[in-house]
Scaffold this motif. Structure first.
Motif, mmCIF file in Angstrom:
data_model
loop_
_atom_site.group_PDB
_atom_site.id
_atom_site.type_symbol
_atom_site.label_atom_id
_atom_site.label_comp_id
_atom_site.label_asym_id
_atom_site.label_seq_id
_atom_site.Cartn_x
_atom_site.Cartn_y
_atom_site.Cartn_z
ATOM 1 N N GLN A 1 -4.572 -27.351 -15.302
ATOM 2 C CA GLN A 1 -3.453 -27.011 -16.182
ATOM 3 C C GLN A 1 -3.208 -28.099 -17.223
ATOM 4 O OE1 GLN A 1 -0.414 -26.278 -13.243
ATOM 5 N NE2 GLN A 1 -0.840 -24.083 -13.166
ATOM 6 N N ALA A 2 -3.287 -29.358 -16.809
ATOM 7 C CA ALA A 2 -3.057 -30.463 -17.738
ATOM 8 C C ALA A 2 -4.155 -30.513 -18.799
ATOM 9 C CB ALA A 2 -2.990 -31.794 -16.983
ATOM 10 N N GLU A 3 -5.393 -30.363 -18.387
ATOM 11 C CA GLU A 3 -6.510 -30.388 -19.342
ATOM 12 C C GLU A 3 -6.439 -29.208 -20.298
ATOM 13 O OE1 GLU A 3 -9.367 -32.518 -19.972
ATOM 14 O OE2 GLU A 3 -7.862 -33.816 -19.069
ATOM 15 N N THR A 4 -6.103 -28.047 -19.775
ATOM 16 C CA THR A 4 -5.996 -26.844 -20.610
ATOM 17 C C THR A 4 -4.877 -27.009 -21.639
ATOM 18 O OG1 THR A 4 -6.834 -25.465 -18.819
ATOM 19 C CG2 THR A 4 -5.647 -24.338 -20.585
ATOM 20 N N ALA A 5 -3.748 -27.545 -21.215
ATOM 21 C CA ALA A 5 -2.632 -27.769 -22.142
ATOM 22 C C ALA A 5 -3.029 -28.770 -23.226
ATOM 23 C CB ALA A 5 -1.404 -28.260 -21.379
ATOM 24 N N ARG A 6 -3.762 -29.811 -22.841
ATOM 25 C CA ARG A 6 -4.210 -30.814 -23.807
ATOM 26 C C ARG A 6 -5.126 -30.180 -24.853
ATOM 27 N NH1 ARG A 6 -8.663 -33.385 -24.703
ATOM 28 N NH2 ARG A 6 -9.675 -32.701 -22.788
ATOM 29 N N VAL A 7 -6.068 -29.357 -24.392
ATOM 30 C CA VAL A 7 -7.008 -28.707 -25.316
ATOM 31 C C VAL A 7 -6.271 -27.723 -26.223
ATOM 32 C CG1 VAL A 7 -8.955 -27.097 -25.443
ATOM 33 C CG2 VAL A 7 -9.049 -29.054 -23.890
ATOM 34 N N GLN A 8 -5.330 -26.973 -25.668
ATOM 35 C CA GLN A 8 -4.565 -26.028 -26.490
ATOM 36 C C GLN A 8 -3.768 -26.757 -27.567
ATOM 37 O OE1 GLN A 8 -2.411 -23.907 -23.437
ATOM 38 N NE2 GLN A 8 -3.902 -22.236 -23.420
ATOM 39 N N ALA A 9 -3.194 -27.904 -27.216
ATOM 40 C CA ALA A 9 -2.440 -28.685 -28.204
ATOM 41 C C ALA A 9 -3.371 -29.217 -29.292
ATOM 42 C CB ALA A 9 -1.702 -29.832 -27.517
ATOM 43 N N GLU A 10 -4.550 -29.674 -28.891
ATOM 44 C CA GLU A 10 -5.520 -30.160 -29.878
ATOM 45 C C GLU A 10 -5.944 -29.037 -30.821
ATOM 46 O OE1 GLU A 10 -8.868 -32.048 -28.020
ATOM 47 O OE2 GLU A 10 -7.634 -33.594 -27.085
ATOM 48 N N LYS B 1 -14.386 -27.042 -28.130
ATOM 49 C CA LYS B 1 -13.320 -27.620 -27.301
ATOM 50 C C LYS B 1 -13.332 -27.026 -25.898
ATOM 51 C CE LYS B 1 -10.989 -30.374 -30.090
ATOM 52 N NZ LYS B 1 -10.906 -31.805 -29.843
ATOM 53 N N MET B 2 -13.581 -25.724 -25.798
ATOM 54 C CA MET B 2 -13.598 -25.082 -24.491
ATOM 55 C C MET B 2 -14.810 -25.536 -23.677
ATOM 56 S SD MET B 2 -10.773 -23.658 -24.535
ATOM 57 C CE MET B 2 -10.744 -22.710 -23.033
ATOM 58 N N GLN B 3 -15.933 -25.771 -24.336
ATOM 59 C CA GLN B 3 -17.105 -26.296 -23.629
ATOM 60 C C GLN B 3 -16.829 -27.710 -23.131
ATOM 61 O OE1 GLN B 3 -20.234 -25.743 -26.510
ATOM 62 N NE2 GLN B 3 -20.741 -23.701 -25.758
ATOM 63 N N ASP B 4 -16.152 -28.508 -23.947
ATOM 64 C CA ASP B 4 -15.778 -29.852 -23.511
ATOM 65 C C ASP B 4 -14.826 -29.787 -22.316
ATOM 66 O OD1 ASP B 4 -17.313 -30.987 -25.508
ATOM 67 O OD2 ASP B 4 -15.613 -31.424 -26.834
#
Length: 124
Positions: A36-45, A109-112
């Motif tokens: 959840q934390a990583e997904t939120a970070r990527v969505q914000a980026e 970003k999703m691959q990362d």
């Protein structure tokens, strides 16, 4: 022997429960929190990243976020002077260009994200 695998109650071997539910649930919760934390970070980026799209003559620019949200459109006087139909075509080309760049950025970003989460070779 079966009793060695499941304990059997004797002293001759066999571990405890190989499916320790308490530790398993704690591990699952930690993994879920990390995802959840990583997904939120990527969505914000992605939301903060902008991609510019142009028509062939660069008389129209469309700006789109990494989440494919349109942000702005800039139109030069030359594009306006070309007439409504030509302007419409140029705008469409610029929108498609911005969208395509945004999709590529999102996929990267999703691959990362998948790589950071240990998911092997996503989308390949």
């Amino acid at each position: 022997q079966v009793k060695a695998l499941f304990g059997g109650g004797g002293k001759e071997g066999g571990g405890g429960n190989p499916f320790d539910m308490k530790n398993l649930m704690e591990s699952v919760k930690k993994a879920q929190t990390m995802v959840q934390a990583e997904t939120a970070r990527v969505q914000a980026e992605l939301a903060a990243t902008e991609f510019d799209g142009y028509d062939e003559d660069e008389t129209v620019r469309v700006v789109m976020t990494g989440n494919q949200e349109p942000k702005s459109v800039d139109i030069t006087q030359a594009a306006i002077d070309a007439g409504a139909e030509e302007l419409s075509e140029r705008l469409t080309v610029a929108m498609k260009d911005a969208h395509a760049k945004s999709v590529v950025g999102m996929k990267e970003k999703m691959q990362d994200l998948a790589k950071n989460l240990g998911i092997p070779n996503p989308g390949a």
